[in-house]
Design a protein around this motif. Structure first.
Motif, mmCIF file in Angstrom:
data_model
loop_
_atom_site.group_PDB
_atom_site.id
_atom_site.type_symbol
_atom_site.label_atom_id
_atom_site.label_comp_id
_atom_site.label_asym_id
_atom_site.label_seq_id
_atom_site.Cartn_x
_atom_site.Cartn_y
_atom_site.Cartn_z
ATOM 1 N N LYS A 82 0.795 -1.230 0.000
ATOM 2 C CA LYS A 82 0.000 0.000 0.000
ATOM 3 C C LYS A 82 0.828 1.281 0.000
ATOM 4 C CE LYS A 82 -3.945 -2.140 2.256
ATOM 5 N NZ LYS A 82 -4.824 -2.163 3.418
ATOM 6 N N THR A 83 2.051 1.227 0.506
ATOM 7 C CA THR A 83 2.858 2.447 0.622
ATOM 8 C C THR A 83 4.319 2.193 0.222
ATOM 9 O OG1 THR A 83 3.231 1.969 2.967
ATOM 10 C CG2 THR A 83 1.405 3.464 2.434
ATOM 11 N N PRO A 84 4.555 1.776 -1.007
ATOM 12 C CA PRO A 84 5.937 1.476 -1.420
ATOM 13 C C PRO A 84 6.869 2.684 -1.340
ATOM 14 C CG PRO A 84 4.478 1.486 -3.321
ATOM 15 C CD PRO A 84 3.606 1.579 -2.103
ATOM 16 N N ASP A 85 6.329 3.893 -1.557
ATOM 17 C CA ASP A 85 7.154 5.096 -1.454
ATOM 18 C C ASP A 85 7.634 5.314 -0.024
ATOM 19 O OD1 ASP A 85 4.419 5.548 -0.861
ATOM 20 O OD2 ASP A 85 4.658 7.703 -1.113
ATOM 21 N N LEU A 86 6.772 5.022 0.946
ATOM 22 C CA LEU A 86 7.180 5.150 2.342
ATOM 23 C C LEU A 86 8.172 4.055 2.726
ATOM 24 C CD1 LEU A 86 3.823 6.111 4.129
ATOM 25 C CD2 LEU A 86 5.696 7.613 3.378
ATOM 26 N N CYS A 87 8.032 2.869 2.144
ATOM 27 C CA CYS A 87 9.002 1.792 2.407
ATOM 28 C C CYS A 87 10.385 2.183 1.909
ATOM 29 C CB CYS A 87 8.553 0.486 1.755
ATOM 30 S SG CYS A 87 7.154 -0.274 2.605
ATOM 31 N N LYS A 88 10.446 2.812 0.775
ATOM 32 C CA LYS A 88 11.726 3.288 0.248
ATOM 33 C C LYS A 88 12.320 4.337 1.182
ATOM 34 C CE LYS A 88 13.825 5.239 -3.890
ATOM 35 N NZ LYS A 88 13.616 5.722 -5.237
ATOM 36 N N ALA A 89 11.473 5.206 1.720
ATOM 37 C CA ALA A 89 11.936 6.234 2.652
ATOM 38 C C ALA A 89 12.398 5.618 3.978
ATOM 39 C CB ALA A 89 10.833 7.264 2.892
ATOM 40 N N VAL A 90 11.743 4.541 4.413
ATOM 41 C CA VAL A 90 12.190 3.816 5.606
ATOM 42 C C VAL A 90 13.588 3.260 5.360
ATOM 43 C CG1 VAL A 90 11.846 1.712 6.976
ATOM 44 C CG2 VAL A 90 9.910 3.228 6.528
ATOM 45 N N ASP A 91 13.782 2.667 4.192
ATOM 46 C CA ASP A 91 15.086 2.114 3.818
ATOM 47 C C ASP A 91 16.166 3.189 3.918
ATOM 48 O OD1 ASP A 91 16.817 0.045 2.741
ATOM 49 O OD2 ASP A 91 16.734 1.145 0.841
ATOM 50 N N TYR A 92 15.885 4.353 3.352
ATOM 51 C CA TYR A 92 16.864 5.431 3.393
ATOM 52 C C TYR A 92 17.073 5.933 4.820
ATOM 53 C CZ TYR A 92 19.542 9.564 2.662
ATOM 54 O OH TYR A 92 20.530 10.499 2.758
ATOM 55 N N SER A 93 16.004 5.956 5.617
ATOM 56 C CA SER A 93 16.125 6.373 7.018
ATOM 57 C C SER A 93 17.098 5.475 7.770
ATOM 58 C CB SER A 93 14.760 6.342 7.712
ATOM 59 O OG SER A 93 13.869 7.253 7.124
ATOM 60 N N LEU A 94 17.016 4.172 7.512
ATOM 61 C CA LEU A 94 17.918 3.223 8.174
ATOM 62 C C LEU A 94 19.353 3.381 7.681
ATOM 63 C CD1 LEU A 94 15.593 0.105 8.202
ATOM 64 C CD2 LEU A 94 16.259 1.505 10.171
ATOM 65 N N LYS A 96 20.635 6.188 6.520
ATOM 66 C CA LYS A 96 21.051 7.473 7.059
ATOM 67 C C LYS A 96 21.500 7.343 8.520
ATOM 68 C CE LYS A 96 18.799 11.863 8.094
ATOM 69 N NZ LYS A 96 17.588 12.639 7.873
ATOM 70 N N ARG A 97 20.839 6.492 9.278
ATOM 71 C CA ARG A 97 21.186 6.287 10.685
ATOM 72 C C ARG A 97 22.361 5.324 10.854
ATOM 73 N NH1 ARG A 97 16.620 8.147 13.926
ATOM 74 N NH2 ARG A 97 16.379 10.173 12.952
ATOM 75 N N GLY A 98 22.843 4.755 9.744
ATOM 76 C CA GLY A 98 23.956 3.825 9.837
ATOM 77 C C GLY A 98 23.564 2.449 10.309
ATOM 78 N N LEU A 99 22.260 2.130 10.216
ATOM 79 C CA LEU A 99 21.765 0.849 10.700
ATOM 80 C C LEU A 99 21.557 -0.162 9.576
ATOM 81 C CD1 LEU A 99 19.188 2.261 13.246
ATOM 82 C CD2 LEU A 99 21.443 1.316 13.733
ATOM 83 N N PHE A 100 21.764 0.274 8.358
ATOM 84 C CA PHE A 100 21.543 -0.581 7.192
ATOM 85 C C PHE A 100 22.467 -0.077 6.107
ATOM 86 C CE2 PHE A 100 18.999 -1.923 3.449
ATOM 87 C CZ PHE A 100 18.845 -3.262 3.772
ATOM 88 N N GLN A 101 22.961 -0.978 5.279
ATOM 89 C CA GLN A 101 23.857 -0.567 4.201
ATOM 90 C C GLN A 101 23.161 -0.686 2.867
ATOM 91 O OE1 GLN A 101 27.448 -2.780 4.369
ATOM 92 N NE2 GLN A 101 28.065 -1.967 6.345
ATOM 93 N N GLU A 102 23.479 0.246 1.986
ATOM 94 C CA GLU A 102 22.953 0.178 0.627
ATOM 95 C C GLU A 102 23.562 -1.012 -0.087
ATOM 96 O OE1 GLU A 102 21.892 3.749 -2.154
ATOM 97 O OE2 GLU A 102 23.326 4.378 -0.604
ATOM 98 N N LEU A 103 22.750 -1.669 -0.894
ATOM 99 C CA LEU A 103 23.254 -2.803 -1.686
ATOM 100 C C LEU A 103 23.797 -2.325 -3.012
ATOM 101 C CD1 LEU A 103 20.409 -5.341 -0.963
ATOM 102 C CD2 LEU A 103 22.624 -5.184 0.130
#
Length: 103
Positions: A82-94, A96-103
């Motif tokens: 329902k909210t793929p744009d917000l999921c992408k923003a969650v990904d970037y939020s993580l 940005k916080r250094g909790l997840f790495q870009e693939l």
């Protein structure tokens, strides 16, 4: 986070009312009306989920709390269907916080 929690509670109340066949109850109508007045979850200029009502440059973007992502987990109002744009923003939020790495 408070708005996300309210959205989750309202969503659960409405779902339960549908299952119980009580969607016409006065209280359910009030919940639906109130739900429509809640501010939407927004994406900030930098592509992350907005943590505050105003979009501003965070002076300490590496702090670790992610309470503004409650709608994804443990909540369910942010999801891929329902909210793929917000999921992408969650990904970037993580990221940005250094909790997840870009693939």
């Amino acid at each position: 986070m408070d708005i996300s929690i309210i959205k989750e509670v309202f969503s659960i109340i409405i779902s339960a009312a549908e299952v119980l066949g009580r969607h016409d109850d006065t209280i359910i109508k009030r919940v639906i009306e109130s739900q429509s007045k809640l501010p939407p979850t927004k994406v900030a200029r930098d592509g992350s989920i907005m943590e505050w009502a105003e979009d501003f440059q965070d002076p300490d973007e590496h702090h670790r709390h992610v309470s503004h992502l409650f709608g994804l987990f443990p909540g369910h109002t942010i999801n891929l269907e329902k909210t793929p744009d917000l999921c992408k923003a969650v990904d970037y939020s993580l990221i940005k916080r250094g909790l997840f790495q870009e693939l």
